[in-house]
Scaffold this active site. Structure first.
Site, mmCIF file in Angstrom:
data_model
loop_
_atom_site.group_PDB
_atom_site.id
_atom_site.type_symbol
_atom_site.label_atom_id
_atom_site.label_comp_id
_atom_site.label_asym_id
_atom_site.label_seq_id
_atom_site.Cartn_x
_atom_site.Cartn_y
_atom_site.Cartn_z
ATOM 1 N N ASP A 246 21.243 -15.829 31.888
ATOM 2 C CA ASP A 246 20.860 -15.413 33.236
ATOM 3 C C ASP A 246 20.379 -13.974 33.210
ATOM 4 O O ASP A 246 20.713 -13.208 32.297
ATOM 5 C CB ASP A 246 22.068 -15.528 34.176
ATOM 6 C CG ASP A 246 22.453 -16.986 34.381
ATOM 7 O OD1 ASP A 246 21.550 -17.842 34.403
ATOM 8 O OD2 ASP A 246 23.668 -17.251 34.497
ATOM 9 N N TYR B 161 31.102 -16.751 25.175
ATOM 10 C CA TYR B 161 30.788 -15.942 26.352
ATOM 11 C C TYR B 161 31.982 -15.074 26.703
ATOM 12 O O TYR B 161 33.135 -15.435 26.450
ATOM 13 C CB TYR B 161 30.520 -16.837 27.571
ATOM 14 C CG TYR B 161 29.366 -17.792 27.406
ATOM 15 C CD1 TYR B 161 28.087 -17.441 27.830
ATOM 16 C CD2 TYR B 161 29.572 -19.055 26.849
ATOM 17 C CE1 TYR B 161 27.029 -18.333 27.697
ATOM 18 C CE2 TYR B 161 28.520 -19.946 26.705
ATOM 19 C CZ TYR B 161 27.252 -19.584 27.135
ATOM 20 O OH TYR B 161 26.219 -20.454 27.005
ATOM 21 N N TYR C 72 26.910 -24.593 31.786
ATOM 22 C CA TYR C 72 26.736 -23.544 32.797
ATOM 23 C C TYR C 72 28.081 -22.863 33.035
ATOM 24 O O TYR C 72 29.011 -23.463 33.579
ATOM 25 C CB TYR C 72 26.215 -24.145 34.106
ATOM 26 C CG TYR C 72 24.783 -24.614 34.024
ATOM 27 C CD1 TYR C 72 23.734 -23.695 34.043
ATOM 28 C CD2 TYR C 72 24.482 -25.968 33.932
ATOM 29 C CE1 TYR C 72 22.418 -24.125 33.969
ATOM 30 C CE2 TYR C 72 23.164 -26.400 33.862
ATOM 31 C CZ TYR C 72 22.133 -25.476 33.882
ATOM 32 O OH TYR C 72 20.829 -25.897 33.812
#
Ligand SMILES: [Zn+2]
Ligand SMILES: [Zn+2]
Length: 460
Positions: free
Chosen positions: A281, A349, A421
């Protein structure tokens, strides 16, 4: 070496009497050596079409020698061959004291190619001079042959039932290719030529099509305000308007532009395309070993460029925003490769998450356990629905580990499958991702900061 295409093949419909067929063709047609020889291109080996045509004509002249001057048809065939400049044919007529009708100049051009094969060097000269400033290792020649010539050749083939010929286009491009190779010392390449030379015979135009230059690398992104690729302005769709300050862009910079700019300066070219192995993103950092990408430079002026220099130049120019590494030359296939690899690649992440109520520590342990090696159902997030179809994907979360930062604020390190996601894994996206941080902790969890900290590709 240029392949003599098809010459090594054995031909099934080998003409029983090759000389007879050649004789029949020359009875009604005035052909140059190339155009005659080309009708027998698939017979035998080791000769150019020109040599083939020459040999067949000479053999016919010998055969006809005893028939002239009495047989008028034999004389007329001999005349036809003599008009095309065959020395033996001329001498044969002289010896038999036949009139040599070498009258008008328009009688001496090949009726099929109209003298094309006599003028090959006229085509090669401008090509070679155009190539002089190009940076290339390999080339291929293409040609646009005028339809009336193609039609004439089709008619001859049909009329005499010729099954052993090759096309005028393949002979022309091959012969031109040989001459170019001799003059430039560059190799022809039929698979991936650096330059495709196209000669349009109807208007003598020569165009060079340059193969794109593909460079593979990995990038890291250190700021939360730039997208991976250029985004067109929503209001004007890239045309430029007041809202976008006439840039046509929604963001003034992108990873793509920061990388492509310096490369285009060094390699030249008319434009670039950026292919990323997935994307993060806009507000997410890309850290660790970086994300693979391939940048494509269209119609480059230079191919032989110093990638180390490019890496330094980009990294210096983009300062703390983007850094690139591991540059290497690649090809078009690499684009597909990094795209399909991205779907399988595990990623680590780091997310900073706020919670809307106090959560007891046991629940964080429960979250870590429940999401360990778990397949979850993820319906296309609402925020990307405008560009992706609405479907449910099954994705794997490999592990989650939670660190408490403050009351109602945690940091999570998440290892997940490519395409998972993360923001929705945390929020739950109104039930579209199940289970989620929100559903397990029974609160509203929100990702406020997200970074990709590692890509687990095969290379590492
Ligand atoms: Zn010809
Ligand atoms: Zn605009």
């Amino acid at each position: 070496m240029i392949k003599e295409m098809g010459k090594l093949k054995t031909v099934k419909n080998y003409p029983k009497f090759m000389l007879e067929l050649a004789l029949n063709i020359l009875k009604d047609n005035r052909l140059c050596d190339n155009c005659l020889g080309r009708q027998f291109a698939l017979v035998g080996f080791g000769l150019t079409n020109k040599e083939r045509g020459h040999i067949l004509k000479n053999a016919l002249i010998l055969e006809l020698y005893n028939k002239i001057p009495d047989d008028t048809e034999a004389v007329s065939i001999n005349q036809n061959i003599a008009k095309m400049g065959n020395v033996l044919a001329v001498q044969s007529l002289q010896r038999k004291e036949c009139e040599i009708n070498l009258n008008s100049a328009n009688d001496s051009a090949c009726e099929l190619c109209e003298g094309l094969f006599d003028q090959l060097t006229n085509y090669v000269k401008p090509v070679v001079s155009k190539l002089k400033d190009e940076d290339y290792q390999s080339f291929i020649v293409g040609a646009k042959i005028p339809p009336e010539i193609l039609e004439k050749e089709d008619n001859i083939r049909a009329k005499y039932n010729i099954t052993t010929g090759e096309s005028i286009k393949s002979e022309f491009t091959r012969e031109i290719g040989k001459l170019i190779m001799n003059q430039t010392n560059k190799e022809p390449d039929f698979e991936l030529p650096d330059i495709t030379i196209i000669i349009d015979l109807s208007n003598q135009n020569i165009t060079l099509q340059k193969r794109s230059l593909f460079i593979y690398g990995r990038y890291r992104k250190f700021i939360r305000t730039i997208p991976q690729t250029k985004w067109p302005c929503y209001d004007c769709n890239g045309k430029g308007c007041i809202r976008c300050n006439y840039t046509g862009k929604r963001y003034t910079e992108s990873v793509e532009e920061l990388i492509a700019g310096p490369i285009l300066k060094i390699a030249g070219g008319i434009g670039s395309r950026f292919h990323g192995a997935g994307r993060e993103d806009i507000d997410a950092l890309m850290l660790g070993n970086g994300r693979p990408f391939v940048i494509e430079i269209k119609e480059p002026e230079k191919r032989n460029i110093d990638l180390k220099k490019i890496e330094k130049r980009v990294n210096k120019k983009t300062k703390r925003k983007v850094q690139i590494s591991n540059l290497s030359f690649a090809n078009k296939k690499k684009v597909q490769e990094i795209k399909s690899q991205a779907k399988k690649t595990r990623k680590t992440y780091r997310a900073t998450i706020t919670l809307d109520k106090d959560i007891p520590d046991e629940l964080f342990l429960k979250l870590q356990n429940e999401l360990k090696e778990t397949k979850l159902k993820q319906q296309t997030p609402k925020r990307v629905l405008h560009r992706r179809s609405d479907l449910v994907r099954v994705k794997t979360v490999y592990s989650v580990s939670i660190k408490k930062l403050a009351e109602r604020e945690i940091e999570a390190e998440i290892i997940g499958e490519g395409g998972l996601y993360i923001k929705e894994l945390i929020s739950g996206d109104d039930g579209r991702t199940k289970p989620s941080f929100s559903s397990i902790l029974d609160c509203q969890a929100k990702c406020v900061k997200l970074d990709v900290v590692y890509l687990h590709t095969d290379e590492n």
